[in-house]
Enzyme design. Structure first.
Site, short mmCIF file in Angstrom:
data_model
loop_
_atom_site.label_atom_id
_atom_site.label_comp_id
_atom_site.label_asym_id
_atom_site.label_seq_id
_atom_site.Cartn_x
_atom_site.Cartn_y
_atom_site.Cartn_z
N GLY A 53 33.91 66.58 -60.09
CA GLY A 53 33.31 66.87 -58.81
C GLY A 53 33.94 66.04 -57.71
N SER A 54 33.88 66.55 -56.48
CA SER A 54 34.28 65.74 -55.33
C SER A 54 33.15 64.77 -55.03
CB SER A 54 34.55 66.63 -54.12
OG SER A 54 35.69 67.44 -54.37
N GLY A 55 33.43 63.79 -54.15
CA GLY A 55 32.41 62.82 -53.82
C GLY A 55 32.63 61.48 -54.51
N HIS A 56 33.69 61.40 -55.35
CA HIS A 56 34.00 60.16 -56.06
C HIS A 56 35.28 59.52 -55.55
CE1 HIS A 56 30.89 61.56 -58.68
NE2 HIS A 56 31.62 62.54 -59.16
N ASP A 109 31.98 69.29 -66.88
CA ASP A 109 33.40 68.96 -66.98
C ASP A 109 33.94 69.33 -68.36
OD1 ASP A 109 34.21 67.17 -64.45
OD2 ASP A 109 32.16 66.70 -65.00
N HIS A 218 26.56 60.34 -59.82
CA HIS A 218 26.20 61.62 -59.21
C HIS A 218 24.89 61.57 -58.45
CE1 HIS A 218 29.04 62.85 -62.36
NE2 HIS A 218 29.47 63.62 -61.38
#
Lengths: 330, 199
Positions: A53-56, A109, A218
């Site tokens: 996911g994006s955001g990391h 994932d 998350h």
């Protein structure tokens, strides 16, 4: 919550456009959502593909470049990418030496990368996989999805990346990646929840006087909540939790990782406490990295990851790397 | 008999109800997950209806296979492969018949649900979409209305459970007391059958 965005729907695409402008050494496909080293495929080199996911950020796109990943697939915010992205990335970086998928242990994932591996193999690409599951806050039993993959992802990507750069064959790069994961443990704490662009408000409610122990990356709550502690007390707790699960016989790499919303001033102070605890416990430290590397949007907090290394792993850790998020020796 | 048009209506009705309920799904996902279940499914089913408008498969099986493939390549997360597999495998089980009976559909949906259990490794009681889908399939012999009631009941019954699969499982006992977002969206999918049938 105020955010520096246009609309929630275009957050990932906008970030990729900006990344492309800042890093001409990367090929950023904004529509297909794949970030690839410009010089890929490198002849004879195993391709390293990761994603999530994006955001990391900077994970994973920020770790694409010589000495680390060959390509990364950013998903929606906190959502795994889809198999199409991974297959595209694999095809772009495969020189015939095969591709290693580095996958964090989250159901989404794992499922998407497994589907992608099947599809890539249908296209004649040899694929191996390393699963990262370093988070000691999660009970690893038949009754959970297993441990989460968090900070150790950086160690796996860096060290396996160095092995791949040396021209080591796929099964060897895979074995090194697994070894790094097996030698790594993490524990994270949150001082605030994070705010996803889609929701626009904090993902959970954390009163000012409390903190969450054992969080993932998350915005999900952790394993328990307590009254706010000092940096030293948090270090005792976090390092203690990691060392409950591993007894390092070798020196360790230390990652003191910010979750995105904690300034370096605090992270360095926290690192001082982490080093104190390690010294008290008789754990030798080989290298230390402090900064925001595996983040959770604007969450305040930090995680500690230890990886015990022998001379060979340390040599690969020290090898030159040149990516937007990690750079030394070149 | 259920024809291709019925299955197209099923997908459209699901998309509409996911649209309506997106915020609620995201709110359910917030305390135990990462607050994106609604927006992810919305993106997927919007893509499904757009694809079905562009391409018009002539058989029930082909419609579900196309929808499933579309979900896998747009949703991401765990929901993409799981819902994608559910529809693809149900579609495959229907074969290339132009019309299918309700019994045949019930059998095919069971094959789809079995495939989801194999892929995700979840069993009933793990606090996942399976907790809505299995009772729905069991009740499908008594009609769509019965299946809808069973799915909704199954979704509500996830509230006191401790999650053992997916991201909510990381919370351990703290997942207790929250209705599972996946079971809730599965109940929407099953409820859309009654809309497609005009019941």
């Amino acid at each position: 919550m105020k955010m520096l965005i246009n609309v929630a729907e275009s957050v990932v695409a906008d970030a990729l456009r900006g990344m492309a402008a800042a890093h001409p050494e990367l090929v950023v496909d904004v529509d297909k959502r794949v970030i690839v080293r410009r010089d890929a495929p490198v002849a004879g080199k195993v391709g390293l593909v990761s994603g999530g996911g994006s955001g990391h950020e900077p994970l994973h796109g920020g770790f694409v470049g010589p000495g680390m990943l060959s390509a990364a697939c950013p998903g929606e915010v906190f959502t795994s990418p889809v198999p199409d992205q991974m297959v595209r990335a694999a095809a772009a970086v495969d020189s015939g030496a095969g591709v290693l998928f580095i996958v964090k242990n989250y159901t989404g994932d794992v499922l998407n990368f497994d589907m992608a591996a099947e599809l890539a193999e249908d296209e004649g690409i040899q694929v191996a996989k390393v699963l990262v599951n370093d988070d000691v806050a999660v009970t690893d039993s038949l009754y959970t999805a297993g441990r989460r993959g968090t900070g150790a992802t950086l160690f796996v990507e860096k060290i396996a990346g160095a092995a791949a750069d040396e021209g080591q064959p796929l099964e060897q790069v895979e074995a090194i990646g697994r070894q790094v994961n097996d030698n790594s443990r993490s524990f994270g704490v949150a001082l605030s929840a994070c705010t996803t662009p889609a929701k626009g408000s904090p993902t959970f409610d954390l009163p000012p006087g409390e903190l969450e122990l054992g969080i993932g990356i998350h915005g999900e709550p952790g394993r328990e909540r307590r009254a706010m502690m000092t940096s030293g007390e948090i270090a005792d707790f976090a390092v203690g939790a990691v060392l409950e699960d591993m007894t390092p016989r070798n020196p360790v790499l230390v990652l003191v990782n910010g979750m995105g919303g904690t300034p370096l001033l605090e992270l360095y102070g926290f690192n001082a406490e982490v080093q104190r605890v390690l010294a008290e416990r008789g754990v030798a430290v080989a290298r230390t990295l402090v900064g925001n590397y595996v983040t959770s949007l604007d969450m305040a907090g930090a995680s500690v990851t230890l990886c015990q290394v022998d001379e060979e792993l340390l040599r690969l850790w020290d090898a030159p790397v040149n990516t937007p998020g990690l750079r030394w020796g070149m | 008999m259920l024809d291709a048009e019925f299955f197209r209506r099923w997908m459209t009705a699901t998309a509409a109800s996911v649209d309506r309920e997106a915020e609620r799904l995201t709110a359910l996902d917030s305390p135990i997950g990462d607050a994106d279940h609604g927006s992810n499914l919305q993106r997927g089913f919007t893509a499904v209806t757009a694809e079905l408008e562009k391409e018009a498969p002539a058989t029930p099986g082909a419609i579900l296979i196309l929808a499933g493939r579309q979900l896998i390549s747009t949703v991401g997360g765990a929901s993409g492969p799981l819902y994608g597999t559910l529809l693809r495998r149900t579609g495959k089980a229907l074969g290339d018949a132009g019309e299918v009976g309700e019994d045949e559909f019930a059998k095919a949906l069971r094959a789809g649900v079995d495939a989801v259990m194999t892929l995700g490794g979840a069993a009933p009681g793990d606090k996942t979409m399976i907790d809505a889908l299995v009772p729905a399939v069991d009740a499908l012999g008594d009609g769509f209305v019965a299946a809808r009631a069973a799915a909704e009941e199954g979704a509500v019954a996830t509230t006191p459970l401790q999650a053992r699969k997916g991201r909510a499982s990381y919370l351990g006992e703290r997942s207790i007391g929250h209705q599972d977002p996946g079971a809730t969206s599965s109940a929407l999918l099953i409820a859309a059958l009654t809309e497609a049938a005009g019941e």
